[in-house]
Design an enzyme around this catalytic site. Structure first.
Site, PDB file in Angstrom:
ATOM      1  NE  ARG A   1      -2.878   0.370   3.349  1.00 53.02           N
ATOM      2  CZ  ARG A   1      -2.256   0.608   4.515  1.00 53.02           C
ATOM      3  NH1 ARG A   1      -1.622   1.743   4.712  1.00 53.02           N
ATOM      4  NH2 ARG A   1      -2.279  -0.278   5.481  1.00 53.02           N
TER       5      ARG A   1
ATOM      6  CE1 TYR B   1     -18.545  11.353 -14.518  1.00 54.77           C
ATOM      7  CE2 TYR B   1     -17.286  11.358 -12.480  1.00 54.77           C
ATOM      8  CZ  TYR B   1     -18.084  10.700 -13.392  1.00 54.77           C
ATOM      9  OH  TYR B   1     -18.417   9.399 -13.173  1.00 54.77           O
TER      10      TYR B   1
ATOM     11  CG  ASP C   1     -10.901  16.553 -13.906  1.00 52.80           C
ATOM     12  OD1 ASP C   1     -10.194  16.068 -14.808  1.00 52.80           O
ATOM     13  OD2 ASP C   1     -11.853  15.943 -13.389  1.00 52.80           O
TER      14      ASP C   1
ATOM     15  CE  LYS D   1     -13.714   8.583 -18.126  1.00 53.13           C
ATOM     16  NZ  LYS D   1     -13.664   8.567 -16.731  1.00 53.13           N
TER      17      LYS D   1
END
Ligand SMILES: Cc1ncc(COP(=O)(O)O)c(C=O)c1O
Length: 379
Positions: A46, A98, A170, A195
């Site tokens: 992690r 978004y 973003d 994306k």
């Protein structure tokens, strides 16, 4: 190094143990230690994973930032950035982000005492006017999803710098190939790597890229403490994607311009939203702030019925959420990506029932146009 060279080489040194040219997928949860407090810099996956680190170095180089932290999704990346804040802090957000970003802010973070103001950030003065003494962050998405309006990053950056407030951008729609927010004055860039960065619709991921040393230390802490890390397999898939980012983006852009022009001349289309069209009200800003216009286009068909006919009539274009893959994806923002935005707000923003969004892929553009033209025949 220039962009394409960085995309292929930054963080991609051959694997030290074998010389493997493709960074291995270190599919491990932990690492053998030699003794108490003696290890090779890796203790638990992690906290550190070499595949993830290679991706993070690559994305930091592409966005021109000092550090990058990769997350399990774009939303996990945005959420991690928001945990830099505390109760009582105020955030200014460009309206029209978004839908999932709005949902995170409105349904989850508000509960923890963070306040949000949504402004039409096409006009930077609106950001200035919304600022309060407790404002700690401005969060913008440009171009916005799905009506492709722009925010002048440099102008908003001047306001945030003067006020000592972080500017978060973003950059999912443009990718660092077409837009470099840190160079334009942003403090933090977030991505849905799902994306364009991945580009092949086969992974979910997110990233945060930033420069400020204190925020870098805080993000490293948050990434480990909250633990929403990208998996090694997904990190590898995104890295494979970024190696061809430059060539893919050029083709998305070329096809995007042609499809936007076709749509703007089509009698069944009432309006086209694409920053590369001269008719776009912010065309000049788009040319100044971006080096291309990309492959995201929205268009108005006039009604839910018409939108349905187009979406059900296409054969090559795939009806589905998401964007930025090599294949053309077509979607209905009002019921899909932006269903979480209240109807009144959707209508105000132009996210009507007749709006269709298309993520133009890199197929032969003649085939995309023939498919759309055939679907319009049903209206
Ligand atoms: C602009 C933008 N930002 C963030 C996200 C969220 O990313 P993810 O789906 O990887 O969580 C999306 C998803 O569609 C998006 O379009």
């Amino acid at each position: 190094m220039k962009f394409s060279t960085k995309a292929i080489h930054a963080g991609q040194e051959p694997d030290p143990s074998t010389g493997a040219v493709s960074i291995p997928i270190y599919q491990t949860s932990t690492y053998a230690q030699e003794g108490i407090g003696k290890n090779r810099g890796y203790e638990y996956a992690r906290t550190q994973n070499p595949t993830r680190s290679a991706l993070e170095s690559n994305l930091a180089a592409l966005e021109g930032g000092r550090a990058c932290f990769a997350f399990a999704s774009g939303m996990a990346a945005t959420n991690a950035v928001m945990t830099l804040l505390r109760a009582g802090d105020h955030v200014i957000v460009s309206d029209n982000t978004y839908g999932g970003t709005f949902r995170l802010f409105d349904k989850i973070l508000k509960k923890f005492g963070v306040e949000f103001s949504y402004v039409d950030a096409r006009e930077p003065q609106n950001v200035e006017d919304a600022a309060r003494p407790e404002t700690r962050m401005v969060f913008i998405e440009t171009p916005t999803n799905p009506v492709m309006s722009l925010v002048d990053i440099k102008a908003v950056g001047e306001i945030t710098r003067r006020r000592g407030v972080r500017l978060v951008v973003d950059n999912t729609f443009m990718s660092p190939f077409f837009q470099q927010p840190l160079e334009l004055g942003a403090d933090i860039v977030v991505h849905s790597t799902t994306k364009y960065l991945n580009g092949h619709s086969d992974s979910i991921g997110g990233a945060v890229i930033l420069n400020d040393e204190e925020d870098i230390a805080a993000m490293a802490f948050i990434q480990n403490a909250a633990g929403a890390i990208i998996s090694p397999m997904d990190a590898w898939l995104v890295m494979r994607g970024t190696k061809t980012l430059a060539v893919r983006m050029k083709q998305h852009d070329e096809n995007g311009r042609i499809v936007a022009q076709f749509l703007s001349e089509h009698p069944k289309v009432q309006r086209v939203y694409y920053p590369g069209l001269k008719s776009h009200p912010q065309y000049e800003l788009a040319r100044r702030q971006m080096t291309g216009f990309g492959g995201m286009i929205s268009f108005e068909t006039g009604s839910l019925e018409n939108a349905g006919r187009v979406l059900e009539g296409v054969r090559l274009c795939t009806l589905g959420e998401s964007l930025g893959g090599v294949e053309t994806l077509i979607s209905h923002p009002a019921t899909m990506t932006h269903a979480s935005v209240p109807e009144v707000e959707r209508n105000r923003l132009g996210i009507t029932d007749g709006l269709v969004r298309i993520s133009v892929g890199i197929e032969d553009v003649e085939d995309i146009i023939a498919d759309l033209d055939h679907a319009f025949g049903a209206i």
